[in-house]
Design an enzyme around this catalytic site. Structure first.
Site, mmCIF file in Angstrom:
data_model
loop_
_atom_site.group_PDB
_atom_site.id
_atom_site.type_symbol
_atom_site.label_atom_id
_atom_site.label_comp_id
_atom_site.label_asym_id
_atom_site.label_seq_id
_atom_site.Cartn_x
_atom_site.Cartn_y
_atom_site.Cartn_z
ATOM 1 N N SER A 144 38.202 -21.109 -6.449
ATOM 2 C CA SER A 144 38.566 -21.122 -5.021
ATOM 3 C C SER A 144 37.320 -20.770 -4.206
ATOM 4 O O SER A 144 36.335 -20.271 -4.752
ATOM 5 C CB SER A 144 39.656 -20.063 -4.795
ATOM 6 N N TYR A 157 44.658 -12.439 -4.907
ATOM 7 C CA TYR A 157 44.151 -13.811 -5.037
ATOM 8 C C TYR A 157 42.621 -13.784 -5.137
ATOM 9 O O TYR A 157 42.025 -14.436 -5.999
ATOM 10 C CB TYR A 157 44.617 -14.640 -3.835
HETATM 11 P P1 NAP Z 1 50.712 -25.625 -5.044
HETATM 12 O O1 NAP Z 1 51.072 -26.928 -4.438
HETATM 13 O O2 NAP Z 1 51.469 -24.385 -4.697
HETATM 14 O O3 NAP Z 1 50.676 -25.813 -6.617
HETATM 15 C C1 NAP Z 1 50.634 -24.744 -7.517
HETATM 16 C C2 NAP Z 1 51.125 -25.230 -8.859
HETATM 17 O O4 NAP Z 1 51.145 -24.124 -9.773
HETATM 18 C C3 NAP Z 1 52.556 -25.755 -8.782
HETATM 19 O O5 NAP Z 1 52.704 -26.824 -9.682
HETATM 20 C C4 NAP Z 1 53.350 -24.551 -9.235
HETATM 21 O O6 NAP Z 1 54.627 -24.865 -9.728
HETATM 22 C C5 NAP Z 1 52.447 -24.050 -10.338
HETATM 23 N N1 NAP Z 1 52.814 -22.708 -10.728
HETATM 24 C C6 NAP Z 1 52.825 -21.591 -9.971
HETATM 25 N N2 NAP Z 1 53.291 -20.556 -10.678
HETATM 26 C C7 NAP Z 1 53.576 -21.017 -11.922
HETATM 27 C C8 NAP Z 1 54.104 -20.443 -13.097
HETATM 28 N N3 NAP Z 1 54.466 -19.146 -13.150
HETATM 29 N N4 NAP Z 1 54.273 -21.215 -14.195
HETATM 30 C C9 NAP Z 1 53.958 -22.529 -14.154
HETATM 31 N N5 NAP Z 1 53.465 -23.148 -13.053
HETATM 32 C C10 NAP Z 1 53.275 -22.392 -11.963
HETATM 33 O O7 NAP Z 1 49.233 -25.267 -4.671
HETATM 34 P P2 NAP Z 1 47.849 -26.012 -4.950
HETATM 35 O O8 NAP Z 1 47.044 -25.831 -3.733
HETATM 36 O O9 NAP Z 1 48.033 -27.350 -5.506
HETATM 37 O O10 NAP Z 1 47.247 -25.019 -6.054
HETATM 38 C C11 NAP Z 1 46.726 -25.450 -7.284
HETATM 39 C C12 NAP Z 1 45.594 -24.526 -7.689
HETATM 40 O O11 NAP Z 1 44.527 -24.702 -6.761
HETATM 41 C C13 NAP Z 1 45.947 -23.049 -7.659
HETATM 42 O O12 NAP Z 1 45.305 -22.393 -8.733
HETATM 43 C C14 NAP Z 1 45.366 -22.596 -6.337
HETATM 44 O O13 NAP Z 1 45.073 -21.228 -6.335
HETATM 45 C C15 NAP Z 1 44.111 -23.437 -6.298
HETATM 46 N N6 NAP Z 1 43.484 -23.607 -4.984
HETATM 47 C C16 NAP Z 1 44.140 -24.186 -3.943
HETATM 48 C C17 NAP Z 1 43.476 -24.336 -2.732
HETATM 49 C C18 NAP Z 1 44.117 -24.974 -1.530
HETATM 50 O O14 NAP Z 1 43.505 -24.955 -0.457
HETATM 51 N N7 NAP Z 1 45.281 -25.554 -1.624
HETATM 52 C C19 NAP Z 1 42.177 -23.900 -2.592
HETATM 53 C C20 NAP Z 1 41.540 -23.310 -3.678
HETATM 54 C C21 NAP Z 1 42.201 -23.179 -4.872
HETATM 55 P P3 NAP Z 1 55.923 -24.826 -8.773
HETATM 56 O O15 NAP Z 1 55.914 -26.114 -8.000
HETATM 57 O O16 NAP Z 1 57.064 -24.686 -9.738
HETATM 58 O O17 NAP Z 1 55.782 -23.622 -7.886
#
Ligand code: NAP
Length: 252
Positions: A144, A157
């Site tokens: 991140s 986080y």
């Molecule tokens: P998101 O849409 O909330 O996706 C998160 C994913 O992780 C979803 O598929 C969620 O499943 C899954 N997940 C969460 N808890 C879990 C658990 N206990 N067991 C299995 N699966 C689980 O958010 P995203 O932005 O795509 O995030 C993906 C990654 O990118 C994360 O590591 C996040 O920290 C990182 N990230 C995101 C951003 C951003 O700006 N969006 C920036 C930097 C890093 P459910 O649908 O069931 O909740």
């Protein structure tokens, strides 16, 4: 040159790929010919449909990565269906927002368990399977901007994602000699569920957008190229690196 990025016959375990960035990376890997072991809490129907439309396979594996319990089963299913996995994308992650003065132990533990503890133990199980199966391995951890910066109102986080950067280096140091590449992708501010609260807050949204040189929030498909690069032979001598895909955010 295209052979360097070709993932035909390879298999990737991608966690949290029913939506968001995990879905974007799973589709990118599939478009390079890779089969997907899709690890989710619920059925990744849309991802499955779109992956299979590209002529590769997707095996859904139901698992809650809040605990280490499902890890052995994930590796066993990959072994049984595809003869083992070549690539692991540790994408599943959560965020909890609250002032540091009020932050609870539960919000600390919940985030650290998914974002850091289980990322490590799934990587450990994957690395063991690669070494036992005498296969090259590619680990892609999702970091991140808060692997580099402090952030506001997200203590666990920030701790977890700073830890991801450090662990990526440690994995590279210990496993590069076994033919395993451990690297990370640090997404910038991307339009997914994770940032919904920020995007719905007009002041924070304006501040963030005004600081992104590219002038827009990132989209899940913006990660596809970096994921294919780090999963493919094109990155065989890249170890322990965290690649920002951030519209220039860190350059400011
Ligand atoms: P998101 O849409 O909330 O996706 C998160 C994913 O992780 C979803 O598929 C969620 O499943 C899954 N997940 C969460 N808890 C879990 C658990 N206990 N067991 C299995 N699966 C689980 O958010 P995203 O932005 O795509 O995030 C993906 C990654 O990118 C994360 O590591 C996040 O920290 C990182 N990230 C995101 C951003 C951003 O700006 N969006 C920036 C930097 C890093 P459910 O649908 O069931 O909740």
């Amino acid at each position: 040159m295209s052979q360097l990025f070709n993932l035909s016959g390879k298999t990737a375990i991608v966690t949290g790929c029913n939506t968001g960035l995990g879905q974007g990376m799973a589709l990118g890997l599939a478009s390079a010919g890779c089969n997907i072991v899709a690890v989710n809490r619920r059925s990744p129907e849309e991802t499955q449909r779109r992956v299979e439309a590209m002529g590769v396979s997707l095996l859904p594996v139901e698992a809650d990565l809040a605990s280490t319990t499902p890890i052995d089963d994930i590796l066993a299913q990959a072994e049984e269906h595809f003869g083992g996995a070549d690539i692991l994308v540790n994408n599943a992650g959560i965020i909890r927002r609250s002032d540091a003065l009020d932050f609870t132990e539960k919000d600390w533990d919940d985030v650290m368990d998914v974002n850091l503890k289980n990322l490590f133990f799934l990587s450990q199980a994957f690395a063991r399977s690669c070494i036992e199966g005498q296969r090259r391995g590619k680990i892609i951890n999702i970091a991140s901007m808060l692997s580099f910066q402090g952030g506001i109102r997200v203590p666990s986080y920030t701790a977890s994602k700073s830890g991801v950067l450090g662990l990526t280096r440690l994995m590279a140091n210990e496993w590069a000699s076994h033919g395993i590449n451990a690297n990370a992708i640090a997404p910038g501010y991307m339009a997914t569920n994770n940032t919904e609260a920020l995007r719905n807050d007009p002041e924070r949204s304006r501040e963030i957008l005004g600081r992104i040189p590219a002038g827009r929030w990132g989209e899940p498909e913006d990660l596809a190229g970096a994921a294919v690069f780090l999963a493919s032979d094109a990155s065989n001598y890249v170890h322990g690196h965290t690649l920002a895909v951030d519209g220039g955010w860190l350059a400011r």
